[in-house]
Design a protein around this motif. Structure first.
Motif, PDB file in Angstrom:
ATOM      1  N   PRO A  79       4.511 -29.269   3.719  1.00  0.00           N
ATOM      2  CA  PRO A  79       3.703 -28.055   3.824  1.00  0.00           C
ATOM      3  C   PRO A  79       2.284 -28.240   4.354  1.00  0.00           C
ATOM      4  CG  PRO A  79       3.933 -28.709   1.532  1.00  0.00           C
ATOM      5  CD  PRO A  79       4.824 -29.614   2.335  1.00  0.00           C
ATOM      6  N   THR A  80       1.712 -29.450   4.264  1.00  0.00           N
ATOM      7  CA  THR A  80       0.316 -29.644   4.665  1.00  0.00           C
ATOM      8  C   THR A  80       0.135 -30.966   5.404  1.00  0.00           C
ATOM      9  OG1 THR A  80      -0.267 -30.812   2.628  1.00  0.00           O
ATOM     10  CG2 THR A  80      -0.491 -28.386   2.606  1.00  0.00           C
ATOM     11  N   PRO A  81      -0.969 -31.102   6.150  1.00  0.00           N
ATOM     12  CA  PRO A  81      -1.266 -32.389   6.776  1.00  0.00           C
ATOM     13  C   PRO A  81      -1.474 -33.505   5.750  1.00  0.00           C
ATOM     14  CG  PRO A  81      -2.603 -30.657   7.750  1.00  0.00           C
ATOM     15  CD  PRO A  81      -1.908 -30.055   6.579  1.00  0.00           C
ATOM     16  N   ARG A  82      -2.040 -33.173   4.573  1.00  0.00           N
ATOM     17  CA  ARG A  82      -2.217 -34.172   3.515  1.00  0.00           C
ATOM     18  C   ARG A  82      -0.853 -34.699   3.073  1.00  0.00           C
ATOM     19  NH1 ARG A  82      -6.323 -34.527  -0.931  1.00  0.00           N
ATOM     20  NH2 ARG A  82      -7.144 -32.638   0.006  1.00  0.00           N
ATOM     21  N   ALA A  83       0.111 -33.806   2.917  1.00  0.00           N
ATOM     22  CA  ALA A  83       1.460 -34.222   2.536  1.00  0.00           C
ATOM     23  C   ALA A  83       2.096 -35.073   3.633  1.00  0.00           C
ATOM     24  CB  ALA A  83       2.328 -33.003   2.224  1.00  0.00           C
ATOM     25  N   ALA A  84       1.802 -34.775   4.899  1.00  0.00           N
ATOM     26  CA  ALA A  84       2.319 -35.590   6.011  1.00  0.00           C
ATOM     27  C   ALA A  84       1.733 -36.997   5.952  1.00  0.00           C
ATOM     28  CB  ALA A  84       2.009 -34.927   7.349  1.00  0.00           C
ATOM     29  N   ALA A  85       0.440 -37.093   5.650  1.00  0.00           N
ATOM     30  CA  ALA A  85      -0.198 -38.405   5.537  1.00  0.00           C
ATOM     31  C   ALA A  85       0.392 -39.189   4.376  1.00  0.00           C
ATOM     32  CB  ALA A  85      -1.706 -38.239   5.358  1.00  0.00           C
ATOM     33  N   ARG A  86       0.568 -38.536   3.241  1.00  0.00           N
ATOM     34  CA  ARG A  86       1.149 -39.211   2.078  1.00  0.00           C
ATOM     35  C   ARG A  86       2.573 -39.680   2.355  1.00  0.00           C
ATOM     36  NH1 ARG A  86      -0.911 -35.266  -2.855  1.00  0.00           N
ATOM     37  NH2 ARG A  86      -3.041 -36.078  -2.948  1.00  0.00           N
TER      38      ARG A  86
ATOM     39  N   TYR B 213      -6.232 -30.646  14.875  1.00  0.00           N
ATOM     40  CA  TYR B 213      -6.393 -31.208  13.539  1.00  0.00           C
ATOM     41  C   TYR B 213      -5.913 -32.645  13.574  1.00  0.00           C
ATOM     42  CZ  TYR B 213      -6.641 -31.387   8.483  1.00  0.00           C
ATOM     43  OH  TYR B 213      -6.995 -31.709   7.207  1.00  0.00           O
ATOM     44  N   GLY B 214      -6.732 -33.573  13.096  1.00  0.00           N
ATOM     45  CA  GLY B 214      -6.377 -34.984  13.115  1.00  0.00           C
ATOM     46  C   GLY B 214      -6.127 -35.524  11.726  1.00  0.00           C
ATOM     47  N   VAL B 215      -5.137 -36.392  11.610  1.00  0.00           N
ATOM     48  CA  VAL B 215      -4.809 -37.067  10.358  1.00  0.00           C
ATOM     49  C   VAL B 215      -4.921 -38.563  10.622  1.00  0.00           C
ATOM     50  CG1 VAL B 215      -2.991 -37.489   8.658  1.00  0.00           C
ATOM     51  CG2 VAL B 215      -3.310 -35.203   9.580  1.00  0.00           C
ATOM     52  N   PHE B 216      -5.541 -39.283   9.687  1.00  0.00           N
ATOM     53  CA  PHE B 216      -5.817 -40.701   9.881  1.00  0.00           C
ATOM     54  C   PHE B 216      -5.376 -41.501   8.659  1.00  0.00           C
ATOM     55  CE2 PHE B 216      -8.695 -38.070  12.204  1.00  0.00           C
ATOM     56  CZ  PHE B 216      -8.724 -38.634  13.464  1.00  0.00           C
ATOM     57  N   ILE B 217      -4.812 -42.672   8.912  1.00  0.00           N
ATOM     58  CA  ILE B 217      -4.463 -43.621   7.855  1.00  0.00           C
ATOM     59  C   ILE B 217      -5.220 -44.902   8.161  1.00  0.00           C
ATOM     60  CG2 ILE B 217      -2.629 -44.971   6.771  1.00  0.00           C
ATOM     61  CD1 ILE B 217      -0.693 -42.716   7.484  1.00  0.00           C
ATOM     62  N   ASP B 218      -6.098 -45.282   7.256  1.00  0.00           N
ATOM     63  CA  ASP B 218      -6.953 -46.461   7.444  1.00  0.00           C
ATOM     64  C   ASP B 218      -7.682 -46.405   8.785  1.00  0.00           C
ATOM     65  OD1 ASP B 218      -6.144 -47.433   4.961  1.00  0.00           O
ATOM     66  OD2 ASP B 218      -4.475 -48.557   5.834  1.00  0.00           O
ATOM     67  N   GLY B 219      -8.109 -45.220   9.194  1.00  0.00           N
ATOM     68  CA  GLY B 219      -8.874 -45.047  10.425  1.00  0.00           C
ATOM     69  C   GLY B 219      -8.048 -44.917  11.688  1.00  0.00           C
ATOM     70  N   VAL B 220      -6.746 -45.101  11.604  1.00  0.00           N
ATOM     71  CA  VAL B 220      -5.859 -44.986  12.765  1.00  0.00           C
ATOM     72  C   VAL B 220      -5.220 -43.600  12.743  1.00  0.00           C
ATOM     73  CG1 VAL B 220      -3.826 -45.922  13.942  1.00  0.00           C
ATOM     74  CG2 VAL B 220      -5.394 -47.459  12.735  1.00  0.00           C
TER      75      VAL B 220
ATOM     76  N   ALA C 138      -7.086 -39.431   5.611  1.00  0.00           N
ATOM     77  CA  ALA C 138      -8.067 -38.385   5.876  1.00  0.00           C
ATOM     78  C   ALA C 138      -7.487 -37.395   6.871  1.00  0.00           C
ATOM     79  CB  ALA C 138      -9.356 -38.990   6.439  1.00  0.00           C
ATOM     80  N   GLY C 139      -7.968 -36.179   6.803  1.00  0.00           N
ATOM     81  CA  GLY C 139      -7.581 -35.147   7.750  1.00  0.00           C
ATOM     82  C   GLY C 139      -8.751 -34.221   7.987  1.00  0.00           C
ATOM     83  N   ARG C 140      -8.929 -33.823   9.246  1.00  0.00           N
ATOM     84  CA  ARG C 140     -10.051 -32.952   9.583  1.00  0.00           C
ATOM     85  C   ARG C 140      -9.813 -32.292  10.936  1.00  0.00           C
ATOM     86  NH1 ARG C 140     -11.647 -38.247  10.058  1.00  0.00           N
ATOM     87  NH2 ARG C 140     -12.146 -38.930  12.165  1.00  0.00           N
ATOM     88  N   PRO C 141     -10.467 -31.149  11.143  1.00  0.00           N
ATOM     89  CA  PRO C 141     -10.402 -30.533  12.474  1.00  0.00           C
ATOM     90  C   PRO C 141     -10.998 -31.500  13.499  1.00  0.00           C
ATOM     91  CG  PRO C 141     -11.281 -28.986  10.877  1.00  0.00           C
ATOM     92  CD  PRO C 141     -11.219 -30.334  10.196  1.00  0.00           C
ATOM     93  N   THR C 142     -10.408 -31.548  14.677  1.00  0.00           N
ATOM     94  CA  THR C 142     -10.892 -32.419  15.743  1.00  0.00           C
ATOM     95  C   THR C 142     -11.231 -31.594  16.962  1.00  0.00           C
ATOM     96  OG1 THR C 142      -8.644 -32.815  16.530  1.00  0.00           O
ATOM     97  CG2 THR C 142      -9.555 -34.416  14.978  1.00  0.00           C
ATOM     98  N   ALA C 143     -12.107 -32.119  17.776  1.00  0.00           N
ATOM     99  CA  ALA C 143     -12.473 -31.446  19.022  1.00  0.00           C
ATOM    100  C   ALA C 143     -11.349 -31.619  20.028  1.00  0.00           C
ATOM    101  CB  ALA C 143     -13.762 -32.030  19.581  1.00  0.00           C
TER     102      ALA C 143
ATOM    103  N   PHE D  90      -9.648 -33.309   4.253  1.00  0.00           N
ATOM    104  CA  PHE D  90      -9.417 -34.091   3.044  1.00  0.00           C
ATOM    105  C   PHE D  90      -9.698 -35.548   3.329  1.00  0.00           C
ATOM    106  CE2 PHE D  90      -5.374 -34.272   5.258  1.00  0.00           C
ATOM    107  CZ  PHE D  90      -4.956 -35.583   5.099  1.00  0.00           C
ATOM    108  N   GLU D  91      -9.992 -36.294   2.277  1.00  0.00           N
ATOM    109  CA  GLU D  91     -10.140 -37.748   2.366  1.00  0.00           C
ATOM    110  C   GLU D  91      -9.892 -38.299   0.974  1.00  0.00           C
ATOM    111  OE1 GLU D  91     -13.215 -41.191   3.878  1.00  0.00           O
ATOM    112  OE2 GLU D  91     -13.536 -39.113   4.471  1.00  0.00           O
ATOM    113  N   GLU D  92      -8.989 -39.266   0.892  1.00  0.00           N
ATOM    114  CA  GLU D  92      -8.658 -39.852  -0.398  1.00  0.00           C
ATOM    115  C   GLU D  92      -8.002 -41.209  -0.190  1.00  0.00           C
ATOM    116  OE1 GLU D  92      -5.890 -36.853  -1.846  1.00  0.00           O
ATOM    117  OE2 GLU D  92      -4.208 -38.166  -1.421  1.00  0.00           O
ATOM    118  N   VAL D  93      -7.884 -41.945  -1.265  1.00  0.00           N
ATOM    119  CA  VAL D  93      -7.108 -43.184  -1.255  1.00  0.00           C
ATOM    120  C   VAL D  93      -5.779 -42.861  -1.917  1.00  0.00           C
ATOM    121  CG1 VAL D  93      -6.953 -45.551  -2.075  1.00  0.00           C
ATOM    122  CG2 VAL D  93      -9.154 -44.640  -1.309  1.00  0.00           C
ATOM    123  N   TYR D  94      -4.705 -43.098  -1.172  1.00  0.00           N
ATOM    124  CA  TYR D  94      -3.357 -42.824  -1.667  1.00  0.00           C
ATOM    125  C   TYR D  94      -2.544 -44.101  -1.562  1.00  0.00           C
ATOM    126  CZ  TYR D  94       1.266 -40.713  -2.104  1.00  0.00           C
ATOM    127  OH  TYR D  94       2.537 -40.402  -2.521  1.00  0.00           O
ATOM    128  N   ARG D  95      -2.073 -44.589  -2.698  1.00  0.00           N
ATOM    129  CA  ARG D  95      -1.293 -45.833  -2.761  1.00  0.00           C
ATOM    130  C   ARG D  95      -2.001 -46.989  -2.046  1.00  0.00           C
ATOM    131  NH1 ARG D  95       5.151 -44.671  -2.694  1.00  0.00           N
ATOM    132  NH2 ARG D  95       5.137 -43.072  -4.296  1.00  0.00           N
TER     133      ARG D  95
END
Length: 122
Positions: free
Chosen positions: A98-105, A68-75, A54-59, A44-49
């Motif tokens: 329930p989801t990595p997107r919810a964790a980022a939010r 799986y990596g989750v990023f806020i403003d690239g960090v 963003a979240g994506r599978p990582t090597a 996923f990738e979006e602007v929230y507040r």
């Protein structure tokens, strides 16, 4: 036919328990890497507040998020998937979602505009 005694019953139970334990140990482990085609989290990738999340599978498998990596403003936001399938982050460790997107939010809400500082787990 020999009489069933408590000793024989306990012995049989121990043998069955050992066999069940051996089968559990011998079973191949489930893959920890998320796979969107097999029930893993979607990218996923979006602007929230006002923050880009963003979240994506990582090597690599060194993440508790199972690759799986989750990023806020690239960090990178350190996330971890619990045994029940819920997710937590270093920001909201005691509030599973329930989801990595919810964790980022949830992390964006908790940060209240503050920048995310990189967290090195090791």
């Amino acid at each position: 036919m020999p009489e069933l005694t408590r000793r024989r019953a306990l012995g049989a139970a121990a043998v069955l328990a050992a066999a069940a334990g051996a089968q559990a140990v011998a079973a191949p482990p489930a893959s920890a890497a998320p796979d969107p085609h097999h029930g893993g989290p979607e990218s996923f990738e979006e602007v929230y507040r006002g923050r880009r999340i963003a979240g994506r599978p990582t090597a690599g498998g060194h993440h508790h998020g199972g690759g799986y990596g989750v990023f806020i403003d690239g960090v990178e936001l350190h996330v971890m998937q619990n045994a029940d399938g819920s997710w937590i982050s270093v920001i909201s460790h005691y509030d599973p979602v329930p989801t990595p997107r919810a964790a980022a939010r949830a992390a964006v809400v908790e940060l209240q505009g503050a920048p995310l500082v990189p967290f090195h787990a090791n």
